[in-house]
Write an enzyme that holds these catalytic residues in place. Structure first.
Site, short mmCIF file in Angstrom:
data_model
loop_
_atom_site.label_atom_id
_atom_site.label_comp_id
_atom_site.label_asym_id
_atom_site.label_seq_id
_atom_site.Cartn_x
_atom_site.Cartn_y
_atom_site.Cartn_z
CE1 TYR A 112 -3.64 2.58 0.15
CE2 TYR A 112 -2.06 3.74 1.90
CZ TYR A 112 -3.14 3.54 0.90
OH TYR A 112 -3.99 4.93 0.93
CD1 TRP A 114 -1.53 7.60 -1.46
CD2 TRP A 114 -1.15 9.53 -2.70
NE1 TRP A 114 -2.44 8.29 -1.18
CE2 TRP A 114 -2.36 9.41 -1.92
CE3 TRP A 114 -0.78 10.60 -3.21
CZ2 TRP A 114 -3.30 10.54 -2.14
CZ3 TRP A 114 -1.67 11.69 -3.52
CH2 TRP A 114 -2.85 11.55 -2.79
N1 LIG Z 1 -1.60 9.07 12.03
C1 LIG Z 1 -2.24 8.93 10.73
N2 LIG Z 1 -1.53 8.16 9.91
C2 LIG Z 1 -2.00 7.97 8.54
C3 LIG Z 1 -2.90 8.92 8.15
C4 LIG Z 1 -3.66 9.96 9.13
O1 LIG Z 1 -4.34 10.69 8.81
N3 LIG Z 1 -3.05 9.75 10.31
N4 LIG Z 1 -3.44 9.24 6.68
C5 LIG Z 1 -3.14 7.70 6.09
C6 LIG Z 1 -3.41 7.93 4.61
S1 LIG Z 1 -4.87 8.59 4.26
C7 LIG Z 1 -2.52 7.41 3.65
S2 LIG Z 1 -3.05 7.39 2.11
C8 LIG Z 1 -1.27 7.08 4.10
C9 LIG Z 1 -0.06 7.21 3.40
O2 LIG Z 1 0.79 6.15 3.35
P1 LIG Z 1 1.86 6.03 2.22
O3 LIG Z 1 1.22 6.24 0.71
O4 LIG Z 1 2.61 4.70 2.22
O5 LIG Z 1 2.84 7.29 2.36
P2 LIG Z 1 3.92 8.04 1.35
O6 LIG Z 1 4.88 8.94 2.21
O7 LIG Z 1 3.53 8.81 0.31
O8 LIG Z 1 4.71 6.72 0.87
C10 LIG Z 1 4.92 6.48 -0.56
C11 LIG Z 1 6.34 5.77 -0.48
O9 LIG Z 1 6.52 5.70 -1.91
C12 LIG Z 1 7.96 5.91 -2.02
N5 LIG Z 1 8.07 5.98 -3.53
C13 LIG Z 1 7.64 7.39 -4.33
N6 LIG Z 1 7.88 7.23 -5.56
C14 LIG Z 1 8.50 5.75 -5.79
C15 LIG Z 1 8.84 5.02 -6.90
O10 LIG Z 1 8.87 5.59 -8.09
N7 LIG Z 1 9.32 4.01 -6.66
C16 LIG Z 1 9.50 3.29 -5.48
N8 LIG Z 1 9.91 2.16 -5.24
N9 LIG Z 1 8.89 4.16 -4.23
C17 LIG Z 1 8.63 5.29 -4.41
C18 LIG Z 1 8.38 7.02 -1.37
O11 LIG Z 1 9.46 7.23 -1.38
C19 LIG Z 1 7.51 6.81 -0.13
O12 LIG Z 1 8.36 5.98 1.07
O13 LIG Z 1 -1.02 7.46 5.41
C20 LIG Z 1 -2.16 6.95 6.35
N10 LIG Z 1 -1.46 7.25 7.66
N1 LIG Z 2 -0.52 18.51 1.75
C1 LIG Z 2 -1.04 17.24 1.66
N2 LIG Z 2 -2.29 17.06 1.41
C2 LIG Z 2 -2.78 15.84 1.47
C3 LIG Z 2 -2.05 14.99 1.87
C4 LIG Z 2 -0.72 15.07 2.56
O1 LIG Z 2 0.01 14.08 2.97
N3 LIG Z 2 -0.18 16.21 2.56
N4 LIG Z 2 -2.61 13.56 1.91
C5 LIG Z 2 -3.68 13.22 1.11
C6 LIG Z 2 -4.39 12.03 1.20
S1 LIG Z 2 -3.58 10.60 1.10
C7 LIG Z 2 -5.63 11.87 1.68
S2 LIG Z 2 -6.70 10.65 1.99
C8 LIG Z 2 -6.39 13.32 2.13
C9 LIG Z 2 -7.07 13.24 3.42
O2 LIG Z 2 -7.83 14.32 3.61
P1 LIG Z 2 -8.61 14.12 4.99
O3 LIG Z 2 -9.15 12.81 5.36
O4 LIG Z 2 -9.79 15.09 4.76
O5 LIG Z 2 -7.51 14.75 5.82
P2 LIG Z 2 -7.29 15.02 7.58
O6 LIG Z 2 -6.25 16.02 7.45
O7 LIG Z 2 -6.89 13.66 7.99
O8 LIG Z 2 -8.65 15.46 7.99
C10 LIG Z 2 -9.32 16.68 7.41
C11 LIG Z 2 -9.59 17.45 8.87
O9 LIG Z 2 -10.50 16.99 9.36
C12 LIG Z 2 -10.59 17.52 10.85
N5 LIG Z 2 -10.75 16.43 11.77
C13 LIG Z 2 -10.29 15.38 12.23
N6 LIG Z 2 -11.14 14.75 13.34
C14 LIG Z 2 -12.22 15.24 13.19
C15 LIG Z 2 -13.64 15.05 13.70
O10 LIG Z 2 -13.73 14.04 14.67
N7 LIG Z 2 -14.48 15.83 13.55
C16 LIG Z 2 -14.35 17.06 12.67
N8 LIG Z 2 -15.41 17.82 12.40
N9 LIG Z 2 -13.24 17.24 12.05
C17 LIG Z 2 -12.16 16.38 12.28
C18 LIG Z 2 -8.98 17.87 11.10
O11 LIG Z 2 -8.86 18.85 11.58
C19 LIG Z 2 -8.39 17.69 9.67
O12 LIG Z 2 -7.50 18.86 9.41
O13 LIG Z 2 -5.37 14.42 2.14
C20 LIG Z 2 -4.63 14.29 1.16
N10 LIG Z 2 -4.05 15.73 1.01
MO LIG Z 3 -4.83 8.96 1.81
#
Ligand SMILES: Nc1nc2c(c(=O)[nH]1)N[C@H]1C(S)=C(S)[C@@H](COP(=O)(O)OP(=O)(O)OC[C@H]3O[C@@H](n4cnc5c(=O)[nH]c(N)nc54)[C@H](O)[C@@H]3O)O[C@H]1N2
Ligand SMILES: Nc1nc2c(c(=O)[nH]1)N[C@H]1C(S)=C(S)[C@@H](COP(=O)(O)OP(=O)(O)OC[C@H]3O[C@@H](n4cnc5c(=O)[nH]c(N)nc54)[C@H](O)[C@@H]3O)O[C@H]1N2
Ligand SMILES: [Mo]
Length: 767
Positions: A112, A114
């Protein structure tokens, strides 16, 4: 192509790479971009920085004694550089051994993550294509973004479109909406990115236009900044994890005032009576009144009442951020939104109804024709083995044990080998100290990444991949309208190779190179996947230029539909002909099927269930602050952490953490202090920002600082030096229904850290 740089793309936007003497020295945002992301400027630094994996490496014990030696040493032992042939021979032999002795399902290849924006070199897809030709692997179902939604929404609406998109687009909202109610805001920080990239950041512009034309915005969130794009927005702070209670109370108001749209409910929904019985307290003796909800949520009863009435008095739209379902019982707030919107009766009307994730990524609500993106086909996984995405540590710790998931009783497979390519579990997973423990179980761990991330540091064999700038590709998100020609701008750094080249070499060793490459060169692949997408677009009336012209132009913008897209308008127009894919064909406010699963943690309708950790739970006596580990403003997850905006944002080298003035005063904290953030699961250091953008009782502590435990030998007890909130989060499924990650449900304590500050070492080369 203009000569002011080489056209390229990333998840955080398109750009031109400025190249001097064969090196990328800077990047210029793409001309069409209305609001370029600050994340861009980390690129040159990350490309050539010390964290690049320069050549293949093996963990010392593995190099000396072979695979399987001393798994306790993962993440602690030094690495030894090896040649590509040495590394690939061992990888191939291990894959063969595990397959022969334990079957393909013992290979965990969910991977899993991005990866990067390019769709051909998409690392995870390259790996899965390879693994599928090898006979299959154990995969991961759903995503960390909205796993609970992907499980529950099909029961309610027949599909997960309301969370995945397309949701109603901005053109329609700007035309008809008068009131937009946002749970979790529409954060500009998050709209900087979209998977696969994009051409222009449009969220700020849409929000400004909406505000300028007088649409009323309300932000219900613990964080004021979640709607910073609308300065006039009203901010209603709410205790994290309690939105369902507030929404039930709004439903109570609407029902009690006789304002529910009975004709909509009768024609388009089933189960309203059952939901209403819960709202009125007929099933449990507790009417869900605004006074009841005020106690739980901290939102005044009058505010709840007024907001409920405002929804029915005008054309109103409800948005809920994905983040709200990334929490204990995360299925229920989404179900509650659908139920409330059904009572309001504007679902399927332009400017009305509801949607999830507007603002969570840039493409949500961005008007475009629905043409499919170019993608590399991954093939078919014949092993048919998978786990719900976030149950990785459970799987490693409990092979052969049963668990519930969405009506099924399943059993965890026995993992002997992990191959991770394009994701960073030591970023994304919860309770990282538990993951460190679980990660010691398999016999072999292979990680293919560009950088020495925490996951690469926990590998037995680390294989260095190139960045997108070192190869040609096509970037496309599918939600954002742009398709970007990603031109190669530099030669591979050190001894890195593209993921495609690595898997080509491996498939050669396995005897299926021809099937893997289909005899195509990189250029031929790009042309092929582009042409497939071009043909499908043409069927939908969108004419894309030929590949050569596209490549020369640098981008193609998919046009807007003639009329704004309104989610569920087809169902509203003809509920029989366009019946939903639910058992009843209608919106299920009560689901017999979900109720039939008999889960204690997810009933058959939107009910309030107390999260295990929130400000109202007993644990708050010991850990009185609710930690929101939301998405970071300065990077994409863990990507680009070692450069640019992310590095500049650190405080004494630690990840910043926002704490309210009252909570800071009670702990004698000021801006720039370093604190220890801790609970029973772990402890980490953070830099303090005192700010009333967060409500009292809540800290904002974004994810993505590279995991950097002080004592790599005993990480269970170790202090994490850098500010990674995932050492504090809970590793438990949202419910038996969705089994999604519940990161946002975590209580912590914060105290000033006056000890010697240990050096953050994770941004240097490992030993
Ligand atoms: N506490 C907490 N944890 C969360 C979340 C949260 O809200 N709170 N959000 C969750 C969510 S929504 C998501 S989507 C995940 C994201 O989790 P990930 O998608 O696992 O996070 P990234 O840091 O984007 O990791 C991508 C990895 O791919 C590598 N990479 C990039 N390009 C390439 C490539 O071309 N080749 C190879 N081999 N590697 C590459 C990057 O160096 C990086 O290590 O995190 C989750 N974790
Ligand atoms: N710059 C940047 N942008 C990103 C990403 C990143 O790593 N960096 N990650 C991307 C990815 S993979 C995803 S999935 C999306 C995620 O997008 P979201 O899941 O929407 O992102 P979060 O920042 O986890 O949450 C959005 C907001 O919800 C609020 N929130 C949290 N808990 C609660 C609650 O219980 N109630 C209410 N009302 N509000 C709450 C928080 O203040 C938070 O800022 O973002 C994407 N965009
Ligand atoms: Mo995500």
């Amino acid at each position: 192509m203009p000569d002011d740089g080489i056209m390229h793309g990333s998840h955080w936007g398109a750009f031109r790479a400025n190249v001097k003497d064969g090196r990328v020295v800077g990047v210029t945002p793409f001309d069409d971009d209305k609001d370029p992301s600050q994340i861009l400027d980390a690129i040159p630094e990350m490309l050539y920085g010390p964290t690049r994996i320069a050549e293949p490496h093996m963990r010392k014990s593995v190099a000396e004694h072979g695979p399987g030696a001393n798994p306790e040493g993962r993440g602690a032992e030094p690495f030894v550089p090896v040649s590509w042939d040495q590394a690939l021979d061992v990888v191939a032999a291990e894959l063969r051994r595990v397959k022969a002795d334990h079957g393909n399902e013992a290979i965990f290849g969910g991977s899993y993550g991005w990866s990067s924006a390019g769709r051909f070199h998409h690392a995870k897809t390259q790996m899965q294509r390879f693994m599928n030709l090898f006979g299959g692997f154990t995969g991961q179902l759903h995503n960390y973004s909205y796993a609970a939604a992907l499980a529950v929404l099909p029961h309610i609406l027949g599909s997960a479109e309301a969370s995945q998109g397309p949701v109603s687009d901005w053109d329609g909202l700007l035309r008809e909406s008068k009131f937009i109610l946002c749970f979790g805001g529409m954060p500009l920080k998050n709209a900087q990115v979209d998977a696969g990239g994009g051409g222009s950041h449009t969220m700020a512009d849409f929000l400004k236009r909406a505000e300028d034309q007088g649409i009323r915005f309300v932000n219900v969130s613990p964080v004021r900044e979640d709607l910073e794009g609308v300065p006039s927005a009203e901010w209603i702070p709410i205790r994290p994890g309690t939105d369902t209670a507030m929404i039930l109370a709004m439903a109570h108001v609407i029902a009690s005032e006789g304002k529910a749209d009975r004709s909509f409910l009768d024609a388009y929904c089933v189960g309203y009576e059952r939901f209403l019985a819960h709202v009125m307290g007929e099933d449990d003796g507790q009417p869900k009144t605004p006074d009841w909800a005020a106690e739980i949520t901290g939102v005044p009863a009058d505010t709840i009442r007024a907001l409920a009435l405002a929804l029915v008095e005008t054309r109103s739209y409800i948005n809920m951020a994905w983040g709200i379902q990334r929490a204990d019982h995360g299925e229920l707030p989404f179900w509650a939104v659908v139920s409330l919107a059904a009572m309001v009766g504007q679902i399927g009307l332009m400017g009305g109804g509801f949607g999830f994730g507007m603002g969570s990524v840039n493409g949500m609500g961005n008007p475009r024709e629905r043409t499919p993106s170019p993608t590399l086909p991954a093939g078919v996984n014949r092993s048919d083995s998978w786990i719900p995405v976030a149950r990785i540590a459970d799987m490693l710790l409990h092979p052969g044990e049963p668990y519930d998931f969405n009506g099924e009783e399943r059993v965890y497979p026995d993992t002997r080998l992990i191959y991770w390519c394009g994701g960073n579990p030591f970023h994304h997973h919860q309770d990282l100290n538990r993951l460190v423990e679980a990660w010691r179980r398999p016999e072999t761990v292979i990680v293919q990444d560009i950088w020495w991330t925490a996951t690469a540091r926990h590998a037995d064999i680390a294989l260095p991949a190139t960045t997108t700038l070192e190869r040609n590709d096509v970037g496309s998100g599918g939600r954002d309208p742009y398709i970007i020609a990603m031109h190669k701008a530099a030669e591979p750094v050190a001894d890195s190779r593209s993921d495609h080249d690595i898997f080509t070499s491996l498939s050669d060793r396995m005897g299926f190179k021809e099937a893997f490459t289909e005899g195509r060169t990189e250029r031929e692949w790009l042309e092929h996947i582009y042409n497939v997408s071009r043909q499908l677009a043409s069927r939908r009336g969108v004419e894309m230029p030929g590949f050569d012209q596209f490549w020369e132009n640098g981008h193609f913008k998919v046009p807007k539909p003639a009329e704004p897209f309104v989610m569920l308008s087809d169902f509203r127009a003809d509920p029989d002909e366009r019946a939903l894919n639910t058992p009843s064909g209608k919106i299920e406010l009560f689901s017999e099927r979900v109720a039939g699963f008999g889960y204690d943690d997810c009933p058959g309708y939107a009910a309030w269930r107390e999260p295990k950790e929130y400000l109202g739970s007993a644990a708050a006596a010991k850990y009185p602050l609710h930690m929101l580990s939301n998405q970071p403003k300065t990077r994409l997850h863990s990507q680009m952490d070692a450069g640019g905006a992310s590095r500049r944002s650190k405080i004494k080298g630690r990840e910043p953490m926002w704490i309210n003035t009252d909570d800071a005063a009670a702990r004698d904290l000021k801006d720039g202090d370093v604190v220890r953030v801790f609970n029973d699961r772990g402890q980490t250091l953070a830099g303090v920002i005192v700010s009333d953008i967060v409500m009292p009782g809540v800290i904002q502590f974004p994810t993505g600082a590279w995991f950097d435990p002080l004592d790599r030998k005993s990480p269970g007890a170790a202090l994490e030096k850098h500010g990674n909130p995932n050492v504090l989060t809970r590793d438990e499924g949202t419910s038996k229904l969705g089994q999604g990650p519940s990161a946002h449900s975590a209580l912590v304590q914060v105290e000033r850290y006056d000890g010697d500050l240990p050096e953050v070492t994770v941004h240097q080369k490992p030993v």
